[in-house]
Design a protein around this motif. Structure first.
Motif, mmCIF file in Angstrom:
data_model
loop_
_atom_site.group_PDB
_atom_site.id
_atom_site.type_symbol
_atom_site.label_atom_id
_atom_site.label_comp_id
_atom_site.label_asym_id
_atom_site.label_seq_id
_atom_site.Cartn_x
_atom_site.Cartn_y
_atom_site.Cartn_z
ATOM 1 N N VAL A 4 -0.014 -9.232 16.646
ATOM 2 C CA VAL A 4 0.324 -8.071 15.824
ATOM 3 C C VAL A 4 -0.802 -7.864 14.814
ATOM 4 N N VAL A 5 -1.405 -6.681 14.844
ATOM 5 C CA VAL A 5 -2.474 -6.319 13.916
ATOM 6 C C VAL A 5 -1.893 -5.355 12.893
ATOM 7 N N VAL A 6 -1.968 -5.719 11.622
ATOM 8 C CA VAL A 6 -1.416 -4.905 10.540
ATOM 9 C C VAL A 6 -2.574 -4.405 9.686
ATOM 10 N N GLU A 7 -2.664 -3.086 9.551
ATOM 11 C CA GLU A 7 -3.659 -2.483 8.674
ATOM 12 C C GLU A 7 -2.954 -1.956 7.431
ATOM 13 N N ILE A 8 -3.388 -2.413 6.275
ATOM 14 C CA ILE A 8 -2.846 -1.958 4.995
ATOM 15 C C ILE A 8 -3.929 -1.127 4.327
ATOM 16 N N GLU A 9 -3.678 0.161 4.169
ATOM 17 C CA GLU A 9 -4.694 1.085 3.696
ATOM 18 C C GLU A 9 -4.146 1.942 2.566
ATOM 19 N N SER A 10 -5.032 2.745 1.997
ATOM 20 C CA SER A 10 -4.666 3.686 0.949
ATOM 21 C C SER A 10 -5.512 4.934 1.107
ATOM 22 N N MET A 11 -4.918 6.071 0.820
ATOM 23 C CA MET A 11 -5.643 7.331 0.871
ATOM 24 C C MET A 11 -6.425 7.608 -0.409
ATOM 25 N N GLU A 12 -6.298 6.721 -1.387
ATOM 26 C CA GLU A 12 -6.960 6.923 -2.676
ATOM 27 C C GLU A 12 -7.997 5.854 -2.992
ATOM 28 N N VAL A 13 -7.906 4.686 -2.347
ATOM 29 C CA VAL A 13 -8.759 3.552 -2.696
ATOM 30 C C VAL A 13 -9.438 3.039 -1.431
ATOM 31 N N CYS A 14 -10.736 2.744 -1.540
ATOM 32 C CA CYS A 14 -11.499 2.139 -0.445
ATOM 33 C C CYS A 14 -12.470 1.147 -1.082
ATOM 34 N N GLU A 15 -12.137 -0.144 -1.011
ATOM 35 C CA GLU A 15 -12.868 -1.174 -1.741
ATOM 36 C C GLU A 15 -13.713 -2.015 -0.798
#
Length: 388
Positions: A147-158
């Protein structure tokens, strides 16, 4: 009475003479003079080699472009249109939603293909908003499915904490430019989901307050974050966008059970190792990759192992064969790793006729390739081929 105006050619000539006193480059003077002498409303198009009215790319595409191919001998296609003109026309009239056209594909066919691919991605990538929904996906995968889980945000890219200077993306001025690496990671995840049916893919959006709470509960420190699970247990995680697309592909290859298993035998204990060595032909080189579950160097080396295994198999019988032992999978694998006297990873052990004949300890793909070729050439297989 108003004095008669001088002809345009006289004005251009006098202007070019006056500009020549201030501009040292004759080419610039001639460019200004020609621009003034050119009829109003025309534009020079170097691609087509002639003056055209300001009709844009679509107007230019209506006329056939010049081609170096002779007429009647490959200069035109079956519709009588030269290829250069067709490519310009395609760019001028292509609907933006169709994407890149494939060979012999029309615009409706491209649009239909993109819709099918989008539907496949939507079916393969499950979006969750709560911790309970994420746990349900992990439970449904069972003990063997990755299981590959991607945790992302449309406001932050670090960026990742690599200890090196921040990458160029961090200093980009606009938000769209700073978010571009995360968008590329999202596209890579979609391609993996479409092409890797043996794994599950889950996406968690941490932009909302509920998603941020789930990310905090998971201990996520940077966005985006990739997490790999099997049997409900976290195998490995990569935080930040630095090298995230590469790490995603390597992680799916390392932990997944796909095409790599066809060329690299998976070992779990000493019995599997004995069976692997027994299946080898007399004098055949056997390479055993000993790794750990969450070691980044082992993950980085595994694509090279798979590539070598495929190359050796393509050469035919008598070439080296490969296997992998993950030493911390369970108690049996730990016992096998201790029996092989491996205390550092990644380790590559070389066997021939059931006996250990060499080893390589390190994480250099080039050194591994050189060692395999050295051991493979020890029995004369490569040497005889080179002499012939």
């Amino acid at each position: 009475a108003e004095a008669p105006r001088a002809p345009r050619s006289v004005v251009s000539t006098s202007l070019s003479l006056s500009l020549s006193l201030t501009l040292p480059r004759p080419r610039r003077v001639m460019s200004v003079a020609r621009a003034l002498a050119r009829p109003r409303g025309s534009v020079r198009c170097s691609r087509f080699g002639r003056n055209r009215s300001r009709g844009g790319l679509a107007a230019a595409a209506r006329e056939p472009a010049r081609s170096s191919a002779p007429r009647g001998r490959g200069g035109t296609d079956e519709d009588g249109v030269q290829p250069a003109a067709r490519s310009v026309r395609a760019r001028a009239y292509a609907p933006p939603e169709t994407g890149v056209l494939r060979p012999h594909e029309s615009f409706p066919e491209a649009k239909s293909r993109r819709e099918r691919e989008s539907a496949q991605v939507e079916a393969r990538v499950v979006e969750v908003e709560t911790l309970e929904a994420l746990n349900e996906q992990l439970a449904a995968a069972g003990d063997s499915t990755l299981v590959v889980v991607e945790i992302e945000s449309m406001e932050v890219c670090e960026a990742s904490d690599t200890g090196e200077p921040l990458p160029e993306e961090f200093w980009r001025p606009t938000k769209e430019e700073r978010m571009q690496p995360c968008g590329q990671l999202r596209h890579t995840l979609q391609r993996c989901a479409r092409n890797c049916p043996d794994a599950r893919f889950v996406s968690l959006d941490a932009t909302s307050a509920r998603g941020a709470e789930v990310a905090a509960a998971l201990g996520v420190r940077k966005l985006p974050t990739l997490r790999f699970y099997r049997g409900g247990r976290l195998l490995w995680a990569h935080e930040g966008f630095t090298n995230s697309a590469t790490e995603l592909g390597q992680g799916v290859l390392y932990y997944g059970e796909g095409s790599a298993d066809a060329v690299v035998t998976q070992l779990r204990d000493l019995a599997d190792l004995d069976a692997f060595l027994a299946r080898a032909e007399p004098g055949q080189l056997c390479v055993v990759d000993v790794s750990l579950t969450n070691d980044a160097r082992c993950i980085n080396m595994y694509p090279a192992v798979v590539s070598l295994a495929k190359a050796m198999r393509a050469k035919g019988a008598g070439q080296a064969t490969f296997a992998r032992l993950i030493g911390d999978r369970d108690e049996s694998s730990r016992e096998a790793m201790a029996n092989l006297s491996v205390y550092a990873v990644p380790a590559f052990l070389f066997f021939r006729d059931g006996r250990k004949v060499g080893e390589y300890l390190g994480s250099s793909r080039a050194d591994l390739l050189g060692k395999v070729l050295e051991m493979q050439g020890a029995d004369g297989i490569f040497g005889s081929r080179m002499r012939t």
